[in-house]
Design a protein around this motif. Structure first.
Motif, PDB file in Angstrom:
ATOM      1  N   LYS A   1       0.857  -1.188   0.000  1.00  0.00           N
ATOM      2  CA  LYS A   1       0.000   0.000   0.000  1.00  0.00           C
ATOM      3  C   LYS A   1       0.889   1.232   0.000  1.00  0.00           C
ATOM      4  N   VAL A   2       0.576   2.184  -0.869  1.00  0.00           N
ATOM      5  CA  VAL A   2       1.391   3.389  -0.971  1.00  0.00           C
ATOM      6  C   VAL A   2       0.510   4.634  -0.965  1.00  0.00           C
ATOM      7  N   LEU A   3       1.129   5.740  -0.620  1.00  0.00           N
ATOM      8  CA  LEU A   3       0.510   7.061  -0.730  1.00  0.00           C
ATOM      9  C   LEU A   3       1.231   7.817  -1.833  1.00  0.00           C
ATOM     10  N   VAL A   4       0.486   8.278  -2.827  1.00  0.00           N
ATOM     11  CA  VAL A   4       1.071   9.051  -3.929  1.00  0.00           C
ATOM     12  C   VAL A   4       1.255  10.487  -3.444  1.00  0.00           C
ATOM     13  N   THR A   5       2.513  10.967  -3.434  1.00  0.00           N
ATOM     14  CA  THR A   5       2.799  12.278  -2.839  1.00  0.00           C
ATOM     15  C   THR A   5       3.118  13.380  -3.839  1.00  0.00           C
ATOM     16  N   LYS A   6       3.681  13.034  -4.997  1.00  0.00           N
ATOM     17  CA  LYS A   6       4.011  14.094  -5.958  1.00  0.00           C
ATOM     18  C   LYS A   6       4.173  13.517  -7.363  1.00  0.00           C
ATOM     19  N   LYS A   7       4.119  14.405  -8.339  1.00  0.00           N
ATOM     20  CA  LYS A   7       4.317  14.000  -9.725  1.00  0.00           C
ATOM     21  C   LYS A   7       5.784  13.711  -9.991  1.00  0.00           C
ATOM     22  N   GLY A   8       6.034  12.738 -10.880  1.00  0.00           N
ATOM     23  CA  GLY A   8       7.394  12.406 -11.261  1.00  0.00           C
ATOM     24  C   GLY A   8       7.654  12.752 -12.708  1.00  0.00           C
ATOM     25  N   LYS A   9       8.591  12.058 -13.323  1.00  0.00           N
ATOM     26  CA  LYS A   9       8.941  12.291 -14.713  1.00  0.00           C
ATOM     27  C   LYS A   9       8.219  11.288 -15.616  1.00  0.00           C
ATOM     28  N   ASP A  10       8.013  11.703 -16.871  1.00  0.00           N
ATOM     29  CA  ASP A  10       7.467  10.797 -17.895  1.00  0.00           C
ATOM     30  C   ASP A  10       6.156  10.161 -17.451  1.00  0.00           C
ATOM     31  N   ASN A  11       5.242  11.001 -16.952  1.00  0.00           N
ATOM     32  CA  ASN A  11       3.897  10.550 -16.555  1.00  0.00           C
ATOM     33  C   ASN A  11       3.898   9.541 -15.406  1.00  0.00           C
ATOM     34  N   THR A  12       4.928   9.567 -14.584  1.00  0.00           N
ATOM     35  CA  THR A  12       4.949   8.728 -13.394  1.00  0.00           C
ATOM     36  C   THR A  12       4.674   9.592 -12.159  1.00  0.00           C
ATOM     37  N   VAL A  13       4.508   8.922 -11.026  1.00  0.00           N
ATOM     38  CA  VAL A  13       4.351   9.636  -9.758  1.00  0.00           C
ATOM     39  C   VAL A  13       5.286   9.016  -8.730  1.00  0.00           C
ATOM     40  N   LEU A  14       5.594   9.794  -7.698  1.00  0.00           N
ATOM     41  CA  LEU A  14       6.362   9.286  -6.564  1.00  0.00           C
ATOM     42  C   LEU A  14       5.386   8.937  -5.456  1.00  0.00           C
ATOM     43  N   ALA A  15       5.484   7.713  -4.987  1.00  0.00           N
ATOM     44  CA  ALA A  15       4.636   7.264  -3.882  1.00  0.00           C
ATOM     45  C   ALA A  15       5.511   6.763  -2.744  1.00  0.00           C
ATOM     46  N   ARG A  16       4.909   6.613  -1.584  1.00  0.00           N
ATOM     47  CA  ARG A  16       5.641   6.158  -0.402  1.00  0.00           C
ATOM     48  C   ARG A  16       4.921   4.984   0.246  1.00  0.00           C
ATOM     49  N   THR A  17       5.689   3.967   0.615  1.00  0.00           N
ATOM     50  CA  THR A  17       5.145   2.844   1.361  1.00  0.00           C
ATOM     51  C   THR A  17       4.934   3.262   2.808  1.00  0.00           C
ATOM     52  N   ASN A  18       4.403   2.367   3.637  1.00  0.00           N
ATOM     53  CA  ASN A  18       4.190   2.688   5.042  1.00  0.00           C
ATOM     54  C   ASN A  18       5.489   2.929   5.797  1.00  0.00           C
ATOM     55  N   SER A  19       6.606   2.475   5.221  1.00  0.00           N
ATOM     56  CA  SER A  19       7.906   2.750   5.841  1.00  0.00           C
ATOM     57  C   SER A  19       8.647   3.885   5.131  1.00  0.00           C
ATOM     58  N   TYR A  20       7.955   4.572   4.237  1.00  0.00           N
ATOM     59  CA  TYR A  20       8.488   5.724   3.516  1.00  0.00           C
ATOM     60  C   TYR A  20       9.438   5.352   2.379  1.00  0.00           C
TER      61      TYR A  20
ATOM     62  N   ALA B   1      10.529   4.907  -1.287  1.00  0.00           N
ATOM     63  CA  ALA B   1      10.095   5.567  -2.518  1.00  0.00           C
ATOM     64  C   ALA B   1       9.692   4.530  -3.549  1.00  0.00           C
ATOM     65  N   VAL B   2       8.543   4.754  -4.186  1.00  0.00           N
ATOM     66  CA  VAL B   2       8.055   3.876  -5.242  1.00  0.00           C
ATOM     67  C   VAL B   2       7.681   4.727  -6.450  1.00  0.00           C
ATOM     68  N   ILE B   3       8.251   4.403  -7.600  1.00  0.00           N
ATOM     69  CA  ILE B   3       7.884   5.071  -8.850  1.00  0.00           C
ATOM     70  C   ILE B   3       6.771   4.240  -9.489  1.00  0.00           C
ATOM     71  N   THR B   4       5.625   4.874  -9.732  1.00  0.00           N
ATOM     72  CA  THR B   4       4.477   4.133 -10.235  1.00  0.00           C
ATOM     73  C   THR B   4       3.566   5.071 -11.008  1.00  0.00           C
ATOM     74  N   GLN B   5       2.298   4.682 -11.186  1.00  0.00           N
ATOM     75  CA  GLN B   5       1.293   5.533 -11.812  1.00  0.00           C
ATOM     76  C   GLN B   5       0.165   5.755 -10.806  1.00  0.00           C
ATOM     77  N   GLY B   6      -0.487   6.898 -10.924  1.00  0.00           N
ATOM     78  CA  GLY B   6      -1.597   7.187 -10.026  1.00  0.00           C
ATOM     79  C   GLY B   6      -1.843   8.675  -9.935  1.00  0.00           C
ATOM     80  N   ASN B   7      -2.701   9.059  -9.000  1.00  0.00           N
ATOM     81  CA  ASN B   7      -3.070  10.457  -8.798  1.00  0.00           C
ATOM     82  C   ASN B   7      -2.522  10.949  -7.467  1.00  0.00           C
ATOM     83  N   VAL B   8      -1.955  12.148  -7.472  1.00  0.00           N
ATOM     84  CA  VAL B   8      -1.367  12.719  -6.269  1.00  0.00           C
ATOM     85  C   VAL B   8      -2.424  12.812  -5.172  1.00  0.00           C
ATOM     86  N   GLY B   9      -2.070  12.321  -3.978  1.00  0.00           N
ATOM     87  CA  GLY B   9      -2.964  12.386  -2.833  1.00  0.00           C
ATOM     88  C   GLY B   9      -3.755  11.122  -2.568  1.00  0.00           C
TER      89      GLY B   9
END
Length: 423
Positions: A370-389, A391-399
């Motif tokens: 389970k991750v929380l999407v926190t900000k936009k990344g490069k090339d239509n990706t986003v930066l998300a964080r796991t419960n231990s913080y 970093a996960v590069i994935t797709q999704g909507n910020v927030g």
């Protein structure tokens, strides 16, 4: 008149910039640097290379016809930076930023006298850049230590903890505004409350965890000597789902004699005890630490003790800094180690850290997290964080919170694809 803010350094400076941005917006039009008549440079003075970079930046801005207001740590660390600027405001005078901007147009002024200011009272005036799901809150300023290498103490002074109720009120406010990641910052979060007679970080975290809403909290750096004294209460507070299992605990050296020379106030054993206790208490903890290489008292044997400490405790993130003498500090009076030795030691540690990071992250390949999407990344990706913080590069909507399947990794981040919903 148009005013811009440039921010350097740590999250504490970013939080200060949010306050100044809110105060300035009442009187001026906020803009980018290119369009600005006055630029507030919120500076960092941790190492000399950063100081030189900021001084060059001030000269560039002045040469382009702009007025410069110097804020941040260099106001009390660098006489040159202050002289080059049109006005200056120290970290405990940021509520005077409007006066400093006006004065920069009319002869200038310096607001660098020592003051006690509870920055939690500015929570209603803060103006954040709504670029992501992250909000930063300062919980205190200054520290209780006297590290031999640190010039930040000159700028930030002794510990002043901000109002617990005021911090909680700000958390409630920003969660309602839609922020999903809250970063608590200070020079040492573990010391929060000591100036008022007791350790208060666990209580603060418990109060924040009781705030309604779906959000996560990242607790900033805490020194080992404080964390070890409140270890049980700290782990209980971190047990909340809302607190990232993220531990930033700077050890600085793996040799106790070096730590004593640094006047750090803790031992290697303190660091190890805290790390091991967190790892025993939680399934996954992201451990971050700091190491200074080439400190004057660091012998070859002491360096290899640092190397072995990292190899044995396997932190996920290591901030490696080559020692840089800062004017006015005790360590600056010591005989410096040649630069080529610092560079070689830094290289060896960096290779080890990358190896450890990759091995740590490979454990998550094929897992669903389970991750929380926190900000936009490069090339239509986003930066998300796991419960231990992590970093996960994935797709999704910020927030948004979502599940991902980990498909690949690097030493410092994971890669994942959105997971199919469970039936």
């Amino acid at each position: 008149m148009k005013v811009a803010i440039e921010t350097y350094g740590c999250t504490t400076n970013q939080a200060d910039s949010d306050i100044m941005r809110g105060l300035l917006s009442r009187y001026f039009e906020l803009s980018g640097v290119e369009e600005a008549d006055v630029v507030v440079v919120n500076s960092c003075g941790v190492v000399d290379i950063t100081e030189r970079k900021i001084i060059r930046r001030i000269l560039d801005l002045k040469n382009s016809g702009k007025k410069v207001v110097l804020a941040g740590c260099l106001t009390r660390i660098s006489d040159m930076a202050v002289k080059l600027s049109d006005s200056a405001i120290s970290p405990d005078n940021i509520d005077r930023v409007v006066d400093a901007v006006f004065a920069s147009l009319d002869g200038g002024c310096s607001f660098i006298d020592r003051r006690v200011v509870d920055k939690s009272r500015f929570c209603r005036v803060k103006k954040r850049k709504k670029e992501n799901a992250i909000a930063i809150i300062s919980i205190s300023e200054g520290c209780t230590g006297a590290c031999s290498f640190c010039a930040t103490k000159f700028a930030r002074g002794r510990l002043r903890s901000f109002s617990l109720d005021g911090i909680v009120e700000e958390v409630e406010r920003i969660v309602k505004e839609g922020y999903r990641e809250i970063q608590l910052t200070s020079q040492d979060t573990g010391a929060y409350g000591l100036d008022k007679g007791k350790f208060m970080l666990p209580e603060l975290l418990e109060r924040i965890s009781s705030v309604k809403g779906d959000f996560r909290v990242r607790v900033g750096m805490m020194n080992p000597q404080h964390a070890v004294k409140i270890l049980d209460d700290l782990i209980n507070a971190f047990s909340s789902e809302k607190i990232y299992k993220f531990l930033h605990i700077p050890v600085q050296s793996g040799d106790n004699s070096v730590l004593q020379h640094m006047n750090r106030g803790h031992t290697v054993e303190d660091y190890v005890e805290v790390v091991e206790a967190f790892r025993k208490s939680f399934d996954d903890v992201l451990v971050s630490t700091d190491i200074i290489v080439g400190y004057p008292a660091e012998t070859e044997d002491a360096f290899w003790k640092s190397y072995e400490l990292l190899r044995e405790t396997r932190p996920d993130i290591v901030n490696i800094t080559r020692f840089s003498p800062r004017k006015g500090t005790p360590a600056a009076k010591c005989r410096d180690i040649p630069g080529w030795i610092k560079k070689e030691r830094s290289r060896k540690l960096t290779e080890l850290v990358r190896e450890i990071g990759l091995e740590n992250n490979r454990r998550f390949l094929g897992k669903r997290l389970k991750v929380l999407v926190t900000k936009k990344g490069k090339d239509n990706t986003v930066l998300a964080r796991t419960n231990s913080y992590r970093a996960v590069i994935t797709q999704g909507n910020v927030g948004e919170f979502r599940d991902v399947e980990i498909t690949d990794c690097r030493f410092n981040y994971l890669k994942g694809r959105p997971a199919e919903s469970k039936q």
